[in-house]
Design a protein around this motif. Sequence first.
Motif, PDB file in Angstrom:
ATOM      1  N   HIS A  80       0.831  -1.205   0.000  1.00  0.00           N
ATOM      2  CA  HIS A  80       0.000   0.000   0.000  1.00  0.00           C
ATOM      3  C   HIS A  80       0.864   1.253   0.000  1.00  0.00           C
ATOM      4  CE1 HIS A  80      -2.847  -3.015   1.580  1.00  0.00           C
ATOM      5  NE2 HIS A  80      -3.758  -2.266   0.987  1.00  0.00           N
ATOM      6  N   ALA A  81       0.663   2.122  -0.979  1.00  0.00           N
ATOM      7  CA  ALA A  81       1.353   3.409  -1.015  1.00  0.00           C
ATOM      8  C   ALA A  81       0.673   4.365  -0.040  1.00  0.00           C
ATOM      9  CB  ALA A  81       1.318   3.982  -2.428  1.00  0.00           C
ATOM     10  N   CYS A  82       1.469   4.949   0.853  1.00  0.00           N
ATOM     11  CA  CYS A  82       0.908   5.859   1.860  1.00  0.00           C
ATOM     12  C   CYS A  82       1.172   7.325   1.530  1.00  0.00           C
ATOM     13  CB  CYS A  82       1.473   5.524   3.238  1.00  0.00           C
ATOM     14  SG  CYS A  82       3.272   5.733   3.351  1.00  0.00           S
ATOM     15  N   VAL A  83       1.948   7.583   0.487  1.00  0.00           N
ATOM     16  CA  VAL A  83       2.279   8.955   0.077  1.00  0.00           C
ATOM     17  C   VAL A  83       2.062   9.076  -1.420  1.00  0.00           C
ATOM     18  CG1 VAL A  83       4.147  10.624  -0.213  1.00  0.00           C
ATOM     19  CG2 VAL A  83       3.931   9.369   1.940  1.00  0.00           C
ATOM     20  N   VAL A 101       9.791   7.023   3.625  1.00  0.00           N
ATOM     21  CA  VAL A 101       8.836   5.941   3.832  1.00  0.00           C
ATOM     22  C   VAL A 101       9.547   4.602   3.741  1.00  0.00           C
ATOM     23  CG1 VAL A 101       6.703   4.851   3.036  1.00  0.00           C
ATOM     24  CG2 VAL A 101       6.998   7.327   2.779  1.00  0.00           C
ATOM     25  N   ASP A 102       9.437   3.797   4.797  1.00  0.00           N
ATOM     26  CA  ASP A 102       9.909   2.415   4.701  1.00  0.00           C
ATOM     27  C   ASP A 102       8.751   1.604   4.130  1.00  0.00           C
ATOM     28  OD1 ASP A 102      11.073  -0.027   4.824  1.00  0.00           O
ATOM     29  OD2 ASP A 102      11.598   0.053   6.943  1.00  0.00           O
ATOM     30  N   GLY A 103       8.548   1.781   2.846  1.00  0.00           N
ATOM     31  CA  GLY A 103       7.431   1.200   2.122  1.00  0.00           C
ATOM     32  C   GLY A 103       7.378   1.826   0.747  1.00  0.00           C
ATOM     33  N   VAL A 104       6.196   1.855   0.143  1.00  0.00           N
ATOM     34  CA  VAL A 104       6.071   2.349  -1.227  1.00  0.00           C
ATOM     35  C   VAL A 104       5.227   3.612  -1.282  1.00  0.00           C
ATOM     36  CG1 VAL A 104       6.424   0.090  -2.286  1.00  0.00           C
ATOM     37  CG2 VAL A 104       4.108   0.787  -1.653  1.00  0.00           C
ATOM     38  N   VAL A 105       5.354   4.330  -2.406  1.00  0.00           N
ATOM     39  CA  VAL A 105       4.612   5.560  -2.650  1.00  0.00           C
ATOM     40  C   VAL A 105       3.949   5.463  -4.025  1.00  0.00           C
ATOM     41  CG1 VAL A 105       6.106   6.926  -1.177  1.00  0.00           C
ATOM     42  CG2 VAL A 105       6.664   6.715  -3.600  1.00  0.00           C
ATOM     43  N   THR A 106       3.189   6.495  -4.373  1.00  0.00           N
ATOM     44  CA  THR A 106       2.527   6.503  -5.675  1.00  0.00           C
ATOM     45  C   THR A 106       2.621   7.892  -6.301  1.00  0.00           C
ATOM     46  OG1 THR A 106       0.540   5.708  -6.837  1.00  0.00           O
ATOM     47  CG2 THR A 106       0.189   7.116  -4.892  1.00  0.00           C
ATOM     48  N   PHE A 119      11.627   9.737  -0.195  1.00  0.00           N
ATOM     49  CA  PHE A 119      12.427   8.516  -0.245  1.00  0.00           C
ATOM     50  C   PHE A 119      11.538   7.345   0.109  1.00  0.00           C
ATOM     51  CE2 PHE A 119      15.366  11.898   0.035  1.00  0.00           C
ATOM     52  CZ  PHE A 119      16.558  11.460  -0.518  1.00  0.00           C
ATOM     53  N   ALA A 120      11.674   6.235  -0.639  1.00  0.00           N
ATOM     54  CA  ALA A 120      10.832   5.070  -0.412  1.00  0.00           C
ATOM     55  C   ALA A 120      11.483   3.858  -1.062  1.00  0.00           C
ATOM     56  CB  ALA A 120       9.434   5.299  -0.983  1.00  0.00           C
ATOM     57  N   ARG A 121      10.844   2.686  -0.878  1.00  0.00           N
ATOM     58  CA  ARG A 121      11.359   1.449  -1.461  1.00  0.00           C
ATOM     59  C   ARG A 121      10.929   1.259  -2.914  1.00  0.00           C
ATOM     60  NH1 ARG A 121      13.436  -2.545   2.039  1.00  0.00           N
ATOM     61  NH2 ARG A 121      13.439  -1.872   4.222  1.00  0.00           N
ATOM     62  N   GLY A 122       9.925   1.996  -3.346  1.00  0.00           N
ATOM     63  CA  GLY A 122       9.432   1.832  -4.706  1.00  0.00           C
ATOM     64  C   GLY A 122       8.061   2.455  -4.841  1.00  0.00           C
TER      65      GLY A 122
END
Length: 211
Positions: A80-83, A101-106, A119-122
Motif C-alpha cells: 500500500h502506497a501511503c504517500v 517511507v519504509d514502504g512504497v509511494v505513488t 524517499f521510499a522502497r518503490g
Amino acid sequence: MNDQELTAKLREVSFATLGHFLELGFVHHAVRAMVPGGRIVGRAVTLRLAEADACAVNRALVTLQPGDVLVIDMAADESHACVGAITQYAARCAGAAGIVVDGVVTDLNELQTCQLPVFARGTSQLTTKLVGGKASALNVRVNCGGVAVNPGDIVLADDNGVLIAPAEELAKVTDRALESDRSEPKLMARLRAGEPLEEVLILSNAPQQPN
C-alpha cells in the motif's frame, strides 16, 4: 555545538563523508530517492502505520512544522502506497524538509514535479484508504530500513541514501567530516598531477607523515 550550528554544518557536509566516521544509522539501500537530486536535513516526525490508513497519515501531516521530516514505518507493508501527490504537497505547504517511507509511494511523476524530497522502497498503484482506525501511532520509536528512529532524530538524505541519527552522535563527527571534505580538492589535484598513488592514498592506519 548548538542545534543551529550543527544544522548549518550538516547542510554543508557530504553525507557520504559521514560514512567514513559512522557505522550505525544508515537506512537500508532499498529506501532510495524517488525525487532525484533532492537533499534533506531535518528533524524526524515519526509515524508507525499499523494498517493501510490514510487518515493516520493525514493526522501526521497536520502536526508538521517547518524543517520537519515525516518518517513513516509501514510495518513491513510494501503493497500500500501511503504517500502520493496530495500528501507530498501538503507536507511541502507545511514547510517540511521531506518524507521518508519504509514502504512504497505513488504518483511518481507528480512527486518529481513537486520536488519535495521523497524517499521510499518503490512505487505502487495500490494505496491506503480512509480507515480512521486507532492502531497507528504518531511520534513513537519506529523502524526505518533497519534503523531505530526516535522523534527528533536528525534525517540526512540524498541520492546516495538515508542516514538517521541522534544529534549528539552526528555532532561528534561532523567537524571531522567537513575537514575531510575540504581536503578532497587537494588530493584530486595531486592525482591529476600524476603523483604516485602510494604517496597520495592512505594505505594503513599508521600515522601519516606530513606532505
